[in-house]
Motif scaffolding. Sequence first.
Motif, mmCIF file in Angstrom:
data_model
loop_
_atom_site.group_PDB
_atom_site.id
_atom_site.type_symbol
_atom_site.label_atom_id
_atom_site.label_comp_id
_atom_site.label_asym_id
_atom_site.label_seq_id
_atom_site.Cartn_x
_atom_site.Cartn_y
_atom_site.Cartn_z
ATOM 1 N N THR A 37 0.838 -1.190 0.000
ATOM 2 C CA THR A 37 0.000 0.000 0.000
ATOM 3 C C THR A 37 0.874 1.241 0.000
ATOM 4 O O THR A 37 1.693 1.442 0.895
ATOM 5 C CB THR A 37 -0.930 0.020 1.222
ATOM 6 N N CYS A 78 1.192 4.873 0.731
ATOM 7 C CA CYS A 78 0.527 5.895 1.540
ATOM 8 C C CYS A 78 1.055 7.272 1.131
ATOM 9 O O CYS A 78 2.256 7.521 1.228
ATOM 10 C CB CYS A 78 0.782 5.653 3.023
ATOM 11 N N THR A 103 -4.320 6.461 -0.365
ATOM 12 C CA THR A 103 -3.472 5.297 -0.647
ATOM 13 C C THR A 103 -3.745 4.786 -2.047
ATOM 14 O O THR A 103 -4.807 5.043 -2.626
ATOM 15 C CB THR A 103 -3.731 4.151 0.349
ATOM 16 N N THR A 141 4.914 2.173 8.461
ATOM 17 C CA THR A 141 4.536 3.456 7.892
ATOM 18 C C THR A 141 4.639 4.531 8.945
ATOM 19 O O THR A 141 4.573 4.275 10.140
ATOM 20 C CB THR A 141 3.083 3.443 7.361
ATOM 21 N N THR A 160 6.781 8.119 2.721
ATOM 22 C CA THR A 160 6.142 7.746 1.452
ATOM 23 C C THR A 160 6.493 6.330 1.069
ATOM 24 O O THR A 160 6.232 5.908 -0.031
ATOM 25 C CB THR A 160 6.600 8.700 0.333
#
Length: 258
Positions: free
Chosen positions: A148, A150, A167, A238, A243
Motif C-alpha cells: 500500500t 501511503c 493510498t 509506515t 512515502t
Amino acid sequence: MPDRSVHSVITSPPYWRKRRYLPTDHPDADKEIGQEPSPGEFLATLLSITDELWRVVRDDGTIWVNLGDTAAGSGGAGGDYNEGGDRAGQNRWKAASWPTDGMAAERGFPLRKSTCWIPELFGASLAYGRNLLTGDPCRQWVVRPKVTWCKPRVTPGQCDDRFRTATELIVWAAKRRDYYFDAAAIAQERADSGNRTRAGPGPRPGGRGRGPPGGPPRQPNHQGLRSRPATRGCHRSTGGSSTRPATTAPTSPRSRPS
C-alpha cells in the motif's frame, strides 16, 4: 524484447476512466489504456500486458504494478481540475456513459458511486489465472502480499460523504516461488535501539533461503523489517511523513510466509 531478459518491471499504467493523454480527435485515441468501455475489458487489457511480461521477465524476476481505482459513474481527469472542472487537454467521462442501476450487474458494472475495486481484481486475477470479471484465462502468477502506497499529500477536491483517498495499491507478483528479493537492502533502523535491522544475510529469493542463481546457499533469517518494536508478529512500517509502501513482515519462524 528478448525472452527472460528483464529482472523486474515497475510500472503504473493509466487508471480506468481517469485521463485522456491524446486529443479526442487523434486516430489512436480509442487505443489508449484506460479508455476501455467496461471494467472487464480494462482488466483484460492489463492481463494481456502481464501475459507479455511473463515472456520477457526472468524466471526469478518480479513485476510491480501501481493502480488507482475509479468511482463508478463518475470518472474524471485526475483530481486537479481547472476552473471549468477539467484538466487541461483531458476530458472527463460523463455519467451518461454508465448503465442505469437496473442494468449495471447484467452489463458487468458496479452501481453508480460504488468503488470499482479494479486494483484488487487485477491482483486476484493474476493469483487465480483468470479474469475474474469475464472468466477468460490468463497467466497465473505468484502474487505476494499487497503493498500500500501511503501518500502524505493527497489530491485536493470536494469530499463530502466519504474518506479522502490517500493510498494506492501496488500489486507485486513473481513467476515462481523462489524469486529474487534483496530484503537486506531495504532494512530500516529500529527506533528502540538504533541498530540496523536486517531481514536476511543478503540478496536471496523470497522464501527459499538461497542466493542468486549460481551463488552459495543462504541461511534463512526471520527478522522482520520494522521501524519500531513489532507486536504480535508483525508491524506496519509506515509513518506520518513517510512515502514508503506500507507492508508487514514476519518476526518469528512461526509467522514466516510461505
